[in-house]
Design a protein around this motif. Structure first.
Motif, PDB file in Angstrom:
ATOM      1  N   ALA A  63       0.399  23.768  15.189  1.00 26.96           N
ATOM      2  CA  ALA A  63       1.142  24.796  14.927  1.00 26.96           C
ATOM      3  C   ALA A  63       1.507  26.096  16.770  1.00 26.96           C
ATOM      4  O   ALA A  63       2.896  26.176  16.940  1.00 26.96           O
ATOM      5  CB  ALA A  63       0.833  26.040  14.293  1.00 26.96           C
ATOM      6  N   PRO A  64       0.647  25.689  17.089  1.00 25.69           N
ATOM      7  CA  PRO A  64       0.839  26.521  18.627  1.00 25.69           C
ATOM      8  C   PRO A  64       2.853  25.093  19.266  1.00 25.69           C
ATOM      9  O   PRO A  64       3.253  25.737  19.897  1.00 25.69           O
ATOM     10  CB  PRO A  64      -0.225  25.311  19.625  1.00 25.69           C
ATOM     11  N   PHE A  65       2.109  23.836  18.926  1.00 28.04           N
ATOM     12  CA  PHE A  65       2.967  23.451  19.644  1.00 28.04           C
ATOM     13  C   PHE A  65       4.683  23.417  19.062  1.00 28.04           C
ATOM     14  O   PHE A  65       5.611  23.391  19.104  1.00 28.04           O
ATOM     15  CB  PHE A  65       2.755  21.919  20.012  1.00 28.04           C
ATOM     16  N   ARG A  66       4.614  22.983  17.693  1.00 28.44           N
ATOM     17  CA  ARG A  66       5.329  23.715  16.820  1.00 28.44           C
ATOM     18  C   ARG A  66       5.997  25.263  17.154  1.00 28.44           C
ATOM     19  O   ARG A  66       7.952  25.192  17.583  1.00 28.44           O
ATOM     20  CB  ARG A  66       5.259  23.903  15.794  1.00 28.44           C
ATOM     21  N   LEU A  67       5.687  26.494  17.749  1.00 24.68           N
ATOM     22  CA  LEU A  67       5.812  27.007  18.040  1.00 24.68           C
ATOM     23  C   LEU A  67       6.948  27.468  19.857  1.00 24.68           C
ATOM     24  O   LEU A  67       8.153  27.824  19.579  1.00 24.68           O
ATOM     25  CB  LEU A  67       5.228  28.455  18.392  1.00 24.68           C
ATOM     26  N   ILE A  68       6.242  26.968  20.265  1.00 24.05           N
ATOM     27  CA  ILE A  68       6.322  26.842  21.618  1.00 24.05           C
ATOM     28  C   ILE A  68       8.172  25.586  21.506  1.00 24.05           C
ATOM     29  O   ILE A  68       9.154  26.239  22.192  1.00 24.05           O
ATOM     30  CB  ILE A  68       5.529  25.920  22.696  1.00 24.05           C
ATOM     31  N   ALA A  69       8.203  24.802  21.460  1.00 28.34           N
ATOM     32  CA  ALA A  69       8.913  23.987  20.881  1.00 28.34           C
ATOM     33  C   ALA A  69      10.723  24.578  19.854  1.00 28.34           C
ATOM     34  O   ALA A  69      11.856  24.688  20.744  1.00 28.34           O
ATOM     35  CB  ALA A  69       9.283  23.158  19.679  1.00 28.34           C
ATOM     36  N   ARG A  70      10.150  25.656  18.778  1.00 29.75           N
ATOM     37  CA  ARG A  70      11.214  26.025  18.004  1.00 29.75           C
ATOM     38  C   ARG A  70      11.698  27.509  19.646  1.00 29.75           C
ATOM     39  O   ARG A  70      12.822  27.847  19.494  1.00 29.75           O
ATOM     40  CB  ARG A  70      10.185  27.218  16.746  1.00 29.75           C
ATOM     41  N   GLU A  71      10.835  28.062  20.447  1.00 26.71           N
ATOM     42  CA  GLU A  71      10.829  29.165  20.856  1.00 26.71           C
ATOM     43  C   GLU A  71      11.819  28.462  22.215  1.00 26.71           C
ATOM     44  O   GLU A  71      12.578  29.594  22.925  1.00 26.71           O
ATOM     45  CB  GLU A  71       9.578  29.666  22.292  1.00 26.71           C
ATOM     46  N   CYS A  72      11.828  26.891  22.541  1.00 26.91           N
ATOM     47  CA  CYS A  72      12.891  26.632  23.170  1.00 26.91           C
ATOM     48  C   CYS A  72      14.038  26.164  23.207  1.00 26.91           C
ATOM     49  O   CYS A  72      14.816  26.049  23.426  1.00 26.91           O
ATOM     50  CB  CYS A  72      11.436  25.622  24.011  1.00 26.91           C
ATOM     51  N   HIS A  96       1.983  28.235  26.094  1.00 25.30           N
ATOM     52  CA  HIS A  96       1.014  27.646  24.672  1.00 25.30           C
ATOM     53  C   HIS A  96       0.351  28.223  24.792  1.00 25.30           C
ATOM     54  O   HIS A  96      -0.773  27.569  23.648  1.00 25.30           O
ATOM     55  CB  HIS A  96       2.348  25.988  25.622  1.00 25.30           C
ATOM     56  N   VAL A  97      -0.928  27.820  26.064  1.00 28.27           N
ATOM     57  CA  VAL A  97      -2.208  27.658  26.307  1.00 28.27           C
ATOM     58  C   VAL A  97      -2.328  28.980  25.485  1.00 28.27           C
ATOM     59  O   VAL A  97      -3.600  28.660  24.547  1.00 28.27           O
ATOM     60  CB  VAL A  97      -2.948  27.804  28.109  1.00 28.27           C
ATOM     61  N   GLN A  98      -2.116  30.060  25.579  1.00 31.63           N
ATOM     62  CA  GLN A  98      -2.404  31.193  25.056  1.00 31.63           C
ATOM     63  C   GLN A  98      -2.494  30.877  23.055  1.00 31.63           C
ATOM     64  O   GLN A  98      -3.089  31.064  22.952  1.00 31.63           O
ATOM     65  CB  GLN A  98      -1.297  32.219  25.624  1.00 31.63           C
ATOM     66  N   LEU A  99      -1.108  30.185  23.169  1.00 33.46           N
ATOM     67  CA  LEU A  99      -1.041  29.593  21.764  1.00 33.46           C
ATOM     68  C   LEU A  99      -1.770  29.108  21.168  1.00 33.46           C
ATOM     69  O   LEU A  99      -3.050  29.307  20.100  1.00 33.46           O
ATOM     70  CB  LEU A  99       0.302  29.280  21.381  1.00 33.46           C
ATOM     71  N   ILE A 100      -2.675  27.787  22.117  1.00 32.38           N
ATOM     72  CA  ILE A 100      -3.586  26.851  21.463  1.00 32.38           C
ATOM     73  C   ILE A 100      -4.715  27.959  21.408  1.00 32.38           C
ATOM     74  O   ILE A 100      -5.202  27.752  19.872  1.00 32.38           O
ATOM     75  CB  ILE A 100      -3.758  26.004  22.505  1.00 32.38           C
ATOM     76  N   GLU A 101      -5.440  28.312  22.289  1.00 33.46           N
ATOM     77  CA  GLU A 101      -6.370  29.481  22.369  1.00 33.46           C
ATOM     78  C   GLU A 101      -6.361  30.702  21.192  1.00 33.46           C
ATOM     79  O   GLU A 101      -8.004  30.568  20.272  1.00 33.46           O
ATOM     80  CB  GLU A 101      -6.966  30.334  23.479  1.00 33.46           C
ATOM     81  N   ALA A 106      -9.422  23.406  20.727  1.00 33.04           N
ATOM     82  CA  ALA A 106      -8.713  24.387  21.644  1.00 33.04           C
ATOM     83  C   ALA A 106      -8.331  23.012  22.796  1.00 33.04           C
ATOM     84  O   ALA A 106      -7.595  23.087  23.565  1.00 33.04           O
ATOM     85  CB  ALA A 106      -8.483  25.383  21.364  1.00 33.04           C
ATOM     86  N   LEU A 107      -9.781  22.952  23.409  1.00 32.96           N
ATOM     87  CA  LEU A 107     -10.077  22.855  24.869  1.00 32.96           C
ATOM     88  C   LEU A 107      -9.649  20.923  24.765  1.00 32.96           C
ATOM     89  O   LEU A 107      -8.689  20.785  25.876  1.00 32.96           O
ATOM     90  CB  LEU A 107     -11.259  22.458  25.390  1.00 32.96           C
ATOM     91  N   THR A 108      -9.408  20.391  23.789  1.00 26.71           N
ATOM     92  CA  THR A 108      -9.056  19.890  23.591  1.00 26.71           C
ATOM     93  C   THR A 108      -7.394  19.184  23.845  1.00 26.71           C
ATOM     94  O   THR A 108      -6.810  18.746  25.004  1.00 26.71           O
ATOM     95  CB  THR A 108      -9.302  18.580  22.505  1.00 26.71           C
ATOM     96  N   GLN A 109      -7.209  20.483  23.218  1.00 25.18           N
ATOM     97  CA  GLN A 109      -5.335  20.291  23.331  1.00 25.18           C
ATOM     98  C   GLN A 109      -5.025  21.121  24.007  1.00 25.18           C
ATOM     99  O   GLN A 109      -4.002  20.354  24.938  1.00 25.18           O
ATOM    100  CB  GLN A 109      -5.186  20.870  22.207  1.00 25.18           C
ATOM    101  N   VAL A 110      -6.178  21.886  25.094  1.00 25.33           N
ATOM    102  CA  VAL A 110      -5.202  22.628  26.166  1.00 25.33           C
ATOM    103  C   VAL A 110      -5.681  21.448  27.265  1.00 25.33           C
ATOM    104  O   VAL A 110      -4.288  21.210  27.897  1.00 25.33           O
ATOM    105  CB  VAL A 110      -6.057  23.406  26.397  1.00 25.33           C
ATOM    106  N   ALA A 111      -6.276  20.137  27.219  1.00 26.74           N
ATOM    107  CA  ALA A 111      -6.346  19.549  28.464  1.00 26.74           C
ATOM    108  C   ALA A 111      -4.571  18.168  28.340  1.00 26.74           C
ATOM    109  O   ALA A 111      -4.243  18.347  29.444  1.00 26.74           O
ATOM    110  CB  ALA A 111      -7.592  18.560  28.916  1.00 26.74           C
ATOM    111  N   LYS A 112      -4.823  18.300  27.076  1.00 30.36           N
ATOM    112  CA  LYS A 112      -4.180  17.043  26.333  1.00 30.36           C
ATOM    113  C   LYS A 112      -2.485  17.963  27.464  1.00 30.36           C
ATOM    114  O   LYS A 112      -2.152  16.940  27.812  1.00 30.36           O
ATOM    115  CB  LYS A 112      -4.091  16.602  25.073  1.00 30.36           C
ATOM    116  N   HIS A 113      -2.209  18.368  26.833  1.00 29.63           N
ATOM    117  CA  HIS A 113      -1.137  19.134  27.035  1.00 29.63           C
ATOM    118  C   HIS A 113      -1.075  19.607  28.585  1.00 29.63           C
ATOM    119  O   HIS A 113       0.253  19.325  28.947  1.00 29.63           O
ATOM    120  CB  HIS A 113      -0.193  20.737  26.247  1.00 29.63           C
TER     121      HIS A 113
END
Ligand SMILES: Cc1cc2nc3c(=O)[nH]c(=O)nc-3n(C[C@H](O)[C@H](O)[C@H](O)COP(=O)(O)O)c2cc1C
Length: 402
Positions: free
Chosen positions: A119-128, A347-352, A360-367
């Motif tokens: 969901a966080p990455f999808r939302l960021i992609a939509r936002e962009c 994006h980081v905020q959405l992940i959190e 969340a932490l793995t996703q933050v580091a990965k992105h």
């Protein structure tokens, strides 16, 4: 009775359909004149200052809280599958459709990517500026068996609409039941994964292995198509290997069984990600069927997307790897450095906000690692990123090379 009930799956009918199983007939016919366009295309206004979608979510603390509640419920054994609900989806869609001025002709979509398109990455992609979004692959059997992690993967927010949910599986009845559940939970379309090349997946006859089994696949198409009302699409490869280049055969079977659209990643399973994606395979599928075909593979810019559209006649273009660390690829023009920084922070905020702490932490580091691609000092910085104790520390490590 539906005419499809009377056909023998053992001898798939290649009769061209008058129109797809679901969707508005007039819109479909008009779209066909325009070149097999997808009735579920989302005209997106692209600009240099993304942020409207996030701001809506950000301004609504209760919506984030509600998503978290659903997440907890989904990961809590014994609870029912329940997403963030479907209310607001149509409103959101019509708002976007209303803004026709300045709409870019390109229909750019986010490709499903396991472990990434949550969901966080999808939302960021939509936002962009991304059009239709697709979830990562969801194991149909695990969903039907109420697996907590799988239920969590299926969660989504109204702001993501229109959203396709992708299923992975090989058993027609299990896939149909999983599709029914996702539809009931608000999915705007259901997509079947026929491209996953991972050994343990194809060993179970799933993903790309379905390309090797046209008759079994016809049964899956028929069963899933009958199970749901929303559009049903498939994502295929060029074939299994160089000796089995059967994308056209599968596409024709799909069309005859009422499948509403096809995404083609033209590499074979044997090719995995090697070599160049042979776009001519997409062209052959476009020429073979009347349902919309979405092209995918090696698109890393708007120029690439235009080139793919011209070369293949595809109705839309799906972008995967080029969006990793670069979700602003969906925007129409250059995105200023400060806007990119803003997108990263959000994006980081959405992940959190949306994912449980353990993920969340793995996703933050990965992105953040992806966002650092090409920056001087990025390679040296990355190990520290993956050892950060929390998102704040990860961000401060990241900003040191930004
Ligand atoms: C990390 C990763 C995960 C992927 N997961 C999925 C998936 O869950 N379902 C799917 O259909 N394709 C999946 N794919 C394939 C992509 O959707 C896409 O077809 C492929 O990356 C080619 O497009 P690209 O050149 O734009 O990356 C994945 C690709 C990557 C790199």
């Amino acid at each position: 009775m539906d005419f499809r009930d009377q056909r023998d799956v053992g001898a798939p009918c290649f009769r061209r359909q008058g129109r797809p199983h679901s969707g508005d007939a007039a819109a479909y016919d008009q779209n066909r004149v325009l070149g097999h366009r997808d009735p579920l295309s989302v005209p997106v206004v692209r600009g240099t200052c993304p942020g409207h979608v996030f701001q809506r979510i950000g301004s609504s603390g209760s919506r984030v809280a509600s998503y978290r509640r659903h997440f907890r419920r989904a990961t809590n054994p014994g609870s029912s599958l329940e997403g963030a609900g479907r209310s607001g989806g149509d409103r959101h869609r019509s708002t976007r459709r209303g803004k026709m001025t300045g709409v870019t002709q390109l229909d750019l979509r986010l490709a499903p990517m396991a472990g990434v398109t949550n969901a966080p990455f999808r939302l960021i992609a939509r936002e962009c500026g991304a059009g239709l979004l697709t979830s990562e692959e969801i194991d149909a059997k695990a969903l039907v068996e109420d697996n907590a992690k799988t239920r969590a993967l299926a969660l989504h927010l109204p702001e993501e609409k229109p959203l396709a949910m992708q299923l992975l599986g090989a058993d027609p009845d299990v896939l149909a039941e999983a599709a029914r559940r996702l539809e009931a939970d608000g999915a705007d379309r259901i997509d079947l994964n026929m491209g996953c090349p991972v050994a343990k997946i194809v060993a179970k006859g799933q993903g790309a292995a379905l390309m090797r089994d046209p008759l079994g696949t016809a049964m899956i198409f028929r069963t899933m198509r009958k199970a749901i009302q929303v559009p049903f699409t498939i994502k295929i490869r060029g074939g299994w290997d160089d000796r089995t280049l059967n994308a056209v055969e599968i596409a024709r079977i799909a069309e005859s069984e009422g499948v509403d659209g096809i995404t083609v990643h033209p590499r074979t399973r044997s090719q995995q990600f090697t070599g160049q994606a042979p776009w001519d395979v997409i062209r052959t599928v476009v020429d073979a069927v009347r349902i919309p075909v979405v092209g995918n593979g090696d698109v890393a810019s708007h120029d690439d997307a235009r080139a793919m559209t011209e070369a293949t006649g595809c109705a839309a273009v799906m972008i995967g790897r080029a969006a990793l660390g670069r979700p602003w690829i969906f925007a129409g023009s250059d995105v200023a450095r400060e806007d990119r920084a803003r997108i990263i922070r959000r994006h980081v905020q959405l992940i959190e906000d949306l994912l449980p702490a353990r993920l969340a932490l793995t996703q933050v580091a990965k992105h953040l690692a992806w966002y650092s691609t090409g920056l001087p000092g990025a390679a040296r910085m990355r190990p520290a990123l993956f050892h950060a104790r929390d998102a704040e520390e990860a961000l401060s490590i990241f900003w040191s090379v930004w």
